[in-house]
Design a protein around this motif. Structure first.
Motif, PDB file in Angstrom:
ATOM      1  N   VAL A  26       0.844  -1.240  -0.246  1.00 13.87           N
ATOM      2  CA  VAL A  26      -0.017   0.345  -0.197  1.00 13.87           C
ATOM      3  C   VAL A  26       0.991   1.050   0.069  1.00 13.87           C
ATOM      4  CG1 VAL A  26      -1.981   1.293   1.010  1.00 13.87           C
ATOM      5  CG2 VAL A  26      -1.792  -1.349   1.386  1.00 13.87           C
ATOM      6  N   GLY A  27       2.047   1.215   0.814  1.00 14.39           N
ATOM      7  CA  GLY A  27       2.471   2.025   0.656  1.00 14.39           C
ATOM      8  C   GLY A  27       3.386   2.220  -0.371  1.00 14.39           C
ATOM      9  N   ARG A  28       4.019   1.617  -0.787  1.00 10.52           N
ATOM     10  CA  ARG A  28       4.446   1.652  -2.558  1.00 10.52           C
ATOM     11  C   ARG A  28       3.725   2.429  -3.669  1.00 10.52           C
ATOM     12  NH1 ARG A  28       7.677  -3.043  -0.684  1.00 10.52           N
ATOM     13  NH2 ARG A  28       6.408  -4.521  -1.717  1.00 10.52           N
ATOM     14  N   ALA A  29       2.127   1.441  -3.064  1.00  7.73           N
ATOM     15  CA  ALA A  29       1.333   1.845  -4.615  1.00  7.73           C
ATOM     16  C   ALA A  29       1.043   3.670  -4.196  1.00  7.73           C
ATOM     17  CB  ALA A  29       0.019   1.430  -4.092  1.00  7.73           C
ATOM     18  N   ILE A  30       0.969   4.050  -2.913  1.00  9.58           N
ATOM     19  CA  ILE A  30       0.438   6.108  -2.602  1.00  9.58           C
ATOM     20  C   ILE A  30       2.003   6.607  -3.018  1.00  9.58           C
ATOM     21  CG2 ILE A  30       1.183   6.747  -0.684  1.00  9.58           C
ATOM     22  CD1 ILE A  30      -0.716   4.644   0.638  1.00  9.58           C
ATOM     23  N   LEU A  31       3.829   6.015  -2.979  1.00 11.75           N
ATOM     24  CA  LEU A  31       4.171   7.081  -3.729  1.00 11.75           C
ATOM     25  C   LEU A  31       4.230   7.766  -4.858  1.00 11.75           C
ATOM     26  CD1 LEU A  31       7.088   4.872  -2.346  1.00 11.75           C
ATOM     27  CD2 LEU A  31       6.464   6.984  -1.005  1.00 11.75           C
ATOM     28  N   GLN A  32       3.735   7.260  -6.034  1.00 12.15           N
ATOM     29  CA  GLN A  32       4.086   7.614  -7.645  1.00 12.15           C
ATOM     30  C   GLN A  32       2.799   8.826  -7.291  1.00 12.15           C
ATOM     31  OE1 GLN A  32       6.956   7.860  -9.676  1.00 12.15           O
ATOM     32  NE2 GLN A  32       5.622   9.932 -10.331  1.00 12.15           N
ATOM     33  N   PRO A  33       1.484   8.552  -7.148  1.00 10.07           N
ATOM     34  CA  PRO A  33       0.424   9.746  -7.244  1.00 10.07           C
ATOM     35  C   PRO A  33       0.744  10.572  -6.241  1.00 10.07           C
ATOM     36  CG  PRO A  33      -0.663   7.572  -7.206  1.00 10.07           C
ATOM     37  CD  PRO A  33       1.003   7.715  -6.561  1.00 10.07           C
ATOM     38  N   LEU A  34       1.290  10.587  -4.927  1.00  9.63           N
ATOM     39  CA  LEU A  34       1.713  11.192  -4.561  1.00  9.63           C
ATOM     40  C   LEU A  34       2.574  13.025  -4.463  1.00  9.63           C
ATOM     41  CD1 LEU A  34       0.756  12.985  -1.664  1.00  9.63           C
ATOM     42  CD2 LEU A  34       2.431  10.991  -0.163  1.00  9.63           C
ATOM     43  N   ARG A  35       3.558  11.786  -5.103  1.00  9.16           N
ATOM     44  CA  ARG A  35       4.888  12.338  -6.795  1.00  9.16           C
ATOM     45  C   ARG A  35       3.884  13.591  -7.051  1.00  9.16           C
ATOM     46  NH1 ARG A  35      10.285  10.222  -8.837  1.00  9.16           N
ATOM     47  NH2 ARG A  35      10.871   9.458  -6.707  1.00  9.16           N
ATOM     48  N   ASP A  36       3.393  13.113  -7.739  1.00  8.81           N
ATOM     49  CA  ASP A  36       2.102  13.371  -9.321  1.00  8.81           C
ATOM     50  C   ASP A  36       1.963  14.726  -8.303  1.00  8.81           C
ATOM     51  OD1 ASP A  36       3.850  11.563  -9.999  1.00  8.81           O
ATOM     52  OD2 ASP A  36       2.281  10.937 -10.893  1.00  8.81           O
ATOM     53  N   VAL A  55       5.238  17.387  -4.080  1.00  9.80           N
ATOM     54  CA  VAL A  55       6.466  16.963  -3.759  1.00  9.80           C
ATOM     55  C   VAL A  55       6.154  17.303  -2.331  1.00  9.80           C
ATOM     56  CG1 VAL A  55       7.244  16.870  -6.303  1.00  9.80           C
ATOM     57  CG2 VAL A  55       7.728  18.883  -5.084  1.00  9.80           C
ATOM     58  N   VAL A  56       6.084  18.000  -1.985  1.00  3.77           N
ATOM     59  CA  VAL A  56       6.553  18.472  -0.395  1.00  3.77           C
ATOM     60  C   VAL A  56       5.850  17.132   0.434  1.00  3.77           C
ATOM     61  CG1 VAL A  56       6.076  19.469   1.237  1.00  3.77           C
ATOM     62  CG2 VAL A  56       6.759  21.074  -0.510  1.00  3.77           C
ATOM     63  N   ALA A  57       4.728  16.673  -0.021  1.00  2.47           N
ATOM     64  CA  ALA A  57       3.467  15.669   0.753  1.00  2.47           C
ATOM     65  C   ALA A  57       4.594  14.618   0.681  1.00  2.47           C
ATOM     66  CB  ALA A  57       1.956  15.873   0.195  1.00  2.47           C
ATOM     67  N   TYR A  58       4.590  14.629  -0.932  1.00  6.19           N
ATOM     68  CA  TYR A  58       5.546  13.254  -1.175  1.00  6.19           C
ATOM     69  C   TYR A  58       6.926  13.476  -0.334  1.00  6.19           C
ATOM     70  CZ  TYR A  58       9.230  10.159  -3.713  1.00  6.19           C
ATOM     71  OH  TYR A  58      10.117   9.049  -3.495  1.00  6.19           O
ATOM     72  N   LEU A  59       7.584  14.639   0.240  1.00  4.97           N
ATOM     73  CA  LEU A  59       8.965  13.970   1.194  1.00  4.97           C
ATOM     74  C   LEU A  59       8.054  13.883   2.246  1.00  4.97           C
ATOM     75  CD1 LEU A  59      11.179  17.022  -0.573  1.00  4.97           C
ATOM     76  CD2 LEU A  59      11.747  14.694  -0.578  1.00  4.97           C
ATOM     77  N   ARG A  60       7.494  14.122   2.641  1.00  2.00           N
ATOM     78  CA  ARG A  60       7.390  14.178   4.034  1.00  2.00           C
ATOM     79  C   ARG A  60       6.477  12.650   4.411  1.00  2.00           C
ATOM     80  NH1 ARG A  60       2.888  19.360   4.877  1.00  2.00           N
ATOM     81  NH2 ARG A  60       3.898  20.445   5.604  1.00  2.00           N
ATOM     82  N   PHE A  61       5.684  12.228   3.301  1.00  2.00           N
ATOM     83  CA  PHE A  61       5.577  11.193   3.048  1.00  2.00           C
ATOM     84  C   PHE A  61       6.650  10.040   3.268  1.00  2.00           C
ATOM     85  CE2 PHE A  61       3.626   7.048   1.641  1.00  2.00           C
ATOM     86  CZ  PHE A  61       2.403   6.778   2.606  1.00  2.00           C
ATOM     87  N   ALA A  62       7.798  10.003   2.121  1.00  2.00           N
ATOM     88  CA  ALA A  62       8.528   9.122   1.851  1.00  2.00           C
ATOM     89  C   ALA A  62       9.423   9.124   3.602  1.00  2.00           C
ATOM     90  CB  ALA A  62       9.671   9.629   0.286  1.00  2.00           C
ATOM     91  N   SER A  63       9.309  10.572   3.711  1.00  2.00           N
ATOM     92  CA  SER A  63      10.421  10.212   5.341  1.00  2.00           C
ATOM     93  C   SER A  63      10.057   9.684   6.180  1.00  2.00           C
ATOM     94  CB  SER A  63      10.609  11.440   5.362  1.00  2.00           C
ATOM     95  OG  SER A  63       9.348  12.415   6.063  1.00  2.00           O
ATOM     96  N   VAL A  64       9.180   8.654   6.236  1.00  2.00           N
ATOM     97  CA  VAL A  64       8.319   8.309   7.074  1.00  2.00           C
ATOM     98  C   VAL A  64       8.437   6.436   6.301  1.00  2.00           C
ATOM     99  CG1 VAL A  64       6.996   6.895   8.386  1.00  2.00           C
ATOM    100  CG2 VAL A  64       6.862   9.965   8.310  1.00  2.00           C
ATOM    101  N   TYR A  65       7.756   6.465   5.430  1.00  3.35           N
ATOM    102  CA  TYR A  65       7.733   5.662   4.831  1.00  3.35           C
ATOM    103  C   TYR A  65       8.831   4.514   4.116  1.00  3.35           C
ATOM    104  CZ  TYR A  65       6.337   1.441   1.761  1.00  3.35           C
ATOM    105  OH  TYR A  65       6.334   0.075   0.914  1.00  3.35           O
ATOM    106  N   LEU A  66       9.991   5.640   3.483  1.00  4.75           N
ATOM    107  CA  LEU A  66      10.991   5.169   2.670  1.00  4.75           C
ATOM    108  C   LEU A  66      12.398   4.975   4.426  1.00  4.75           C
ATOM    109  CD1 LEU A  66      11.311   6.819   0.179  1.00  4.75           C
ATOM    110  CD2 LEU A  66      10.568   3.666   0.377  1.00  4.75           C
ATOM    111  N   ASP A  67      11.815   5.788   5.522  1.00  5.67           N
ATOM    112  CA  ASP A  67      12.947   5.299   6.835  1.00  5.67           C
ATOM    113  C   ASP A  67      14.348   6.936   6.952  1.00  5.67           C
ATOM    114  OD1 ASP A  67      12.839   4.688   9.591  1.00  5.67           O
ATOM    115  OD2 ASP A  67      14.091   3.657   8.971  1.00  5.67           O
ATOM    116  N   TYR A  68      13.702   7.804   6.353  1.00  5.93           N
ATOM    117  CA  TYR A  68      15.151   8.506   5.935  1.00  5.93           C
ATOM    118  C   TYR A  68      15.319   8.544   7.120  1.00  5.93           C
ATOM    119  CZ  TYR A  68      13.353   9.856   1.249  1.00  5.93           C
ATOM    120  OH  TYR A  68      12.805  10.183   0.282  1.00  5.93           O
ATOM    121  N   ASP A  69      17.004   8.313   7.410  1.00  2.06           N
ATOM    122  CA  ASP A  69      17.461   8.713   9.059  1.00  2.06           C
ATOM    123  C   ASP A  69      19.082   9.760   9.052  1.00  2.06           C
ATOM    124  OD1 ASP A  69      16.574   6.116  10.381  1.00  2.06           O
ATOM    125  OD2 ASP A  69      18.735   5.291   9.486  1.00  2.06           O
TER     126      ASP A  69
END
Length: 151
Positions: free
Chosen positions: A105-115, A118-132
Motif C-alpha cells: 500500500v505504501g509503495r502504491a501511494i508514493l508515485q501518485p503522491l509525488r505527482d 512533491v512536498v507532501a511526497y517528501l513528508r510521506f517518503a521520509s516516514v515510509y522510506l525511513d529517512y535517517d
C-alpha cells in the motif's frame, strides 16, 4: 443468491455488466419462483496483511487519512485525496492479488503522491522510506529536481 422478495434460494442471471469504474460486476437476476427481478453487485475482496499479522479489508479511508497528514498545510483538496486513494486501489487491484501487505500500500501511494505534491511526497517518503539523515533528504530532493528538469 436468495430472492430478496420471496427468499427462494435460487435465481438466474438475466444480464451482467461491469460498472463504470470496472471494479465491480452488476448482475440483473430473476427469481424462478416469484418471477421478480433484482440487481446485485459483485466486487473482488481486497485484504491487507498488517505488520502485526492482522488481516483487514482494504480501506480508501485509511489511505486518505495517512496521506492527509503528509498534505497538511499544502494546497491539496479533499477531492485530490479521494482521487489519489482511487488510483492506489486501482493499482493494487491491478496486481491481481487478493491479499496485499501494508508495504504494498505504501509503495502504491508514493508515485501518485509525488505527482500530486512533491512536498507532501517528501513528508510521506521520509516516514515510509525511513529517512535517517539529511543525506537521505538531499538525495531525494536531487532525484526530484532531476526528474523535473527532464519534463
Amino acid at each position: 443468491m436468495h430472492c430478496p422478495f420471496c427468499q427462494h434460494p435460487d435465481s438466474r442471471v438475466v444480464d451482467s455488466r461491469t460498472t463504470d469504474d470496472g471494479m465491480a460486476i452488476r448482475r440483473r437476476r430473476q427469481c424462478p419462483h416469484c418471477n421478480r427481478r433484482f440487481t446485485t453487485q459483485e466486487t473482488a475482496g481486497l485484504t491487507v496483511l498488517k505488520r502485526s499479522g492482522v488481516i483487514e479489508p482494504f480501506s480508501r479511508g485509511k489511505v486518505i487519512s495517512g496521506v492527509r497528514k503528509a498534505c497538511q498545510g499544502r494546497p491539496v483538496s479533499q477531492d485530490d485525496l479521494a482521487l489519489l486513494a482511487q488510483k492506489v486501489e486501482e493499482d493494487l487491484r491491478g496486481s491481481g492479488r487478493a491479499q496485499i501487505t501494508t508495504q504494498d500500500v505504501g509503495r502504491a501511494i508514493l508515485q501518485p503522491l509525488r505527482d500530486l505534491d512533491v512536498v507532501a511526497y517528501l513528508r510521506f517518503a521520509s516516514v515510509y522510506l525511513d529517512y535517517d539523515s539529511l543525506n537521505d533528504f538531499e538525495e531525494a530532493i536531487k532525484q526530484l529536481r532531476a526528474e523535473q528538469q527532464k519534463r
